[in-house]
Enzyme design. Structure first.
Site, PDB file in Angstrom:
ATOM      1  CG  ASP A  10      -1.846   1.135   1.875  1.00 54.05           C
ATOM      2  OD1 ASP A  10      -2.795   1.503   0.612  1.00 54.05           O
ATOM      3  OD2 ASP A  10      -1.708   1.899   2.329  1.00 54.05           O
ATOM      4  CE1 TYR A  12      -1.072   8.836  -2.194  1.00 53.68           C
ATOM      5  CE2 TYR A  12      -2.667   7.518  -2.859  1.00 53.68           C
ATOM      6  CZ  TYR A  12      -1.305   8.073  -2.942  1.00 53.68           C
ATOM      7  OH  TYR A  12      -1.515   8.789  -4.538  1.00 53.68           O
ATOM      8  CB  THR A  14       2.028   1.718   3.551  1.00 54.58           C
ATOM      9  OG1 THR A  14       0.792   1.378   4.280  1.00 54.58           O
ATOM     10  CG2 THR A  14       2.901   0.401   4.122  1.00 54.58           C
ATOM     11  NE  ARG A  42      -6.989   7.409   4.708  1.00 51.69           N
ATOM     12  CZ  ARG A  42      -6.395   6.804   3.282  1.00 51.69           C
ATOM     13  NH1 ARG A  42      -7.357   7.237   2.084  1.00 51.69           N
ATOM     14  NH2 ARG A  42      -5.914   5.316   3.593  1.00 51.69           N
ATOM     15  CB  SER A 119      -2.317   1.746  -4.382  1.00 49.10           C
ATOM     16  OG  SER A 119      -2.196   3.874  -3.768  1.00 49.10           O
ATOM     17  CG  ASN A 120      -7.966   2.091  -2.990  1.00 51.09           C
ATOM     18  OD1 ASN A 120      -8.159   1.075  -2.948  1.00 51.09           O
ATOM     19  ND2 ASN A 120      -9.071   2.491  -2.153  1.00 51.09           N
ATOM     20  CE  LYS A 152      -5.391  -0.532  -1.714  1.00 55.88           C
ATOM     21  NZ  LYS A 152      -4.153  -1.326  -0.893  1.00 55.88           N
ATOM     22  CB  SER A 176      -1.610  -3.123   4.206  1.00 53.33           C
ATOM     23  OG  SER A 176      -2.219  -1.302   4.021  1.00 53.33           O
ATOM     24  CG  ASN A 178      -4.800   2.134   5.400  1.00 51.45           C
ATOM     25  OD1 ASN A 178      -4.921   3.090   6.206  1.00 51.45           O
ATOM     26  ND2 ASN A 178      -4.105   2.039   4.214  1.00 51.45           N
ATOM     27  CG  PHE A 180      -9.468  -1.059   4.602  1.00 50.02           C
ATOM     28  CD1 PHE A 180      -9.585  -1.108   3.373  1.00 50.02           C
ATOM     29  CD2 PHE A 180      -8.951   0.332   5.529  1.00 50.02           C
ATOM     30  CE1 PHE A 180      -9.006  -0.516   2.241  1.00 50.02           C
ATOM     31  CE2 PHE A 180      -8.427   1.225   4.554  1.00 50.02           C
ATOM     32  CZ  PHE A 180      -8.715   0.879   2.807  1.00 50.02           C
ATOM     33  CG  ASP A 181      -5.357  -3.039   1.775  1.00 48.50           C
ATOM     34  OD1 ASP A 181      -5.789  -3.258   0.851  1.00 48.50           O
ATOM     35  OD2 ASP A 181      -4.357  -1.889   1.704  1.00 48.50           O
TER      36      ASP A 181
END
Length: 231
Positions: A10, A12, A14, A42, A119-120, A152, A176, A178, A180-181
């Site tokens: 990931d 942002y 990370t 965010r 990445s998103n 993602k 990551s 995140n 959720f990721d």
């Protein structure tokens, strides 16, 4: 001996530090308002991406970012000129890498890992931030969810990343910050490593992965011995 896991990162939060966005906001709003706008921005950015994917719709991350900023400002009854908002969004192209990123990536390459980005972020955003941060040279592939038009944690980006790297999902590990990721990657059959920079609480709909680290510097040792850099 099998080759080491491929690692997909990931971006942002990370690899690069989004704190720069909050600093930019503080130049335009009082500090308390800037911090709250940054937090709401965010959260709404993710909310929009989740909803689009659940509905089977797609707009790129730049679109989500603009809509989320407008919403965060409206919630706090703050107004910025269009040029100021565009300058804030452009800040995503010039975020600083975390100090642990380069040493960790160098060590992982030395251990023979194939490294990629997943990445998103939209392709143009990723190209800009990876070039500006000097991180582009470490990655064999830069993969945006734009290629599958789903954000993602949909399984589609994770499966696409494994296919791009010519690996079965179980031989790919997402890295990551995140949670959720992390949950999305493991649900799609990948392994994962959670970079818990803030000592946070993991999301309640999943469990922490087998690797939890506070810094990317800890990742090479957590992965165990590698096979040496491939030439």
């Amino acid at each position: 001996m099998p080759s080491p896991e491929a690692l997909v990162f990931d971006v942002y939060g990370t690899l690069v530090d989004p704190l720069g966005i909050a600093t930019d906001l503080e130049e335009r709003l009082p500090p308390a308002d800037a911090a709250e706008v940054a937090r709401l921005w965010r959260r709404k950015q993710l909310d929009i991406s989740f909803r689009l994917t659940a509905m089977g719709r797609y707009e790129d991350f730049g679109w989500c970012t603009r809509k989320a900023l407008d919403h965060a400002l409206a919630l706090l009854d703050k107004r910025l000129e269009t040029s100021a908002k565009e300058s804030l969004i452009a800040g995503y192209n010039d975020l600083e890498p975390f100090p642990d990123a380069v040493p960790a990536l160098e060590a992982l390459l030395d251990r023979g890992h194939v490294l990629a980005v997943l990445s998103n972020g939209a392709p143009a955003m990723l190209d800009a931030v990876l070039d500006a941060s000097g991180l582009r040279r470490y990655f064999a592939e830069v993969i945006s969810v734009d290629e599958v038009r789903a954000f993602k944690p949909s399984p589609r980006p994770y499966h696409h990343a494994a296919a791009r790297l010519d690996r079965v999902p179980s031989r790919v590990r997402l890295v990551s910050c995140n949670s959720f990721d992390i949950i999305g990657a493991e649900s799609a059959g990948l392994r994962a490593a959670w970079v818990d920079r803030s000592g946070g609480v993991f999301e309640p709909d999943g469990s922490p992965p087998d690797i939890v680290i506070r810094s990317l510097t800890d990742l090479p040792a957590a992965l165990g011995p590698g096979t040496g850099r491939h030439h």
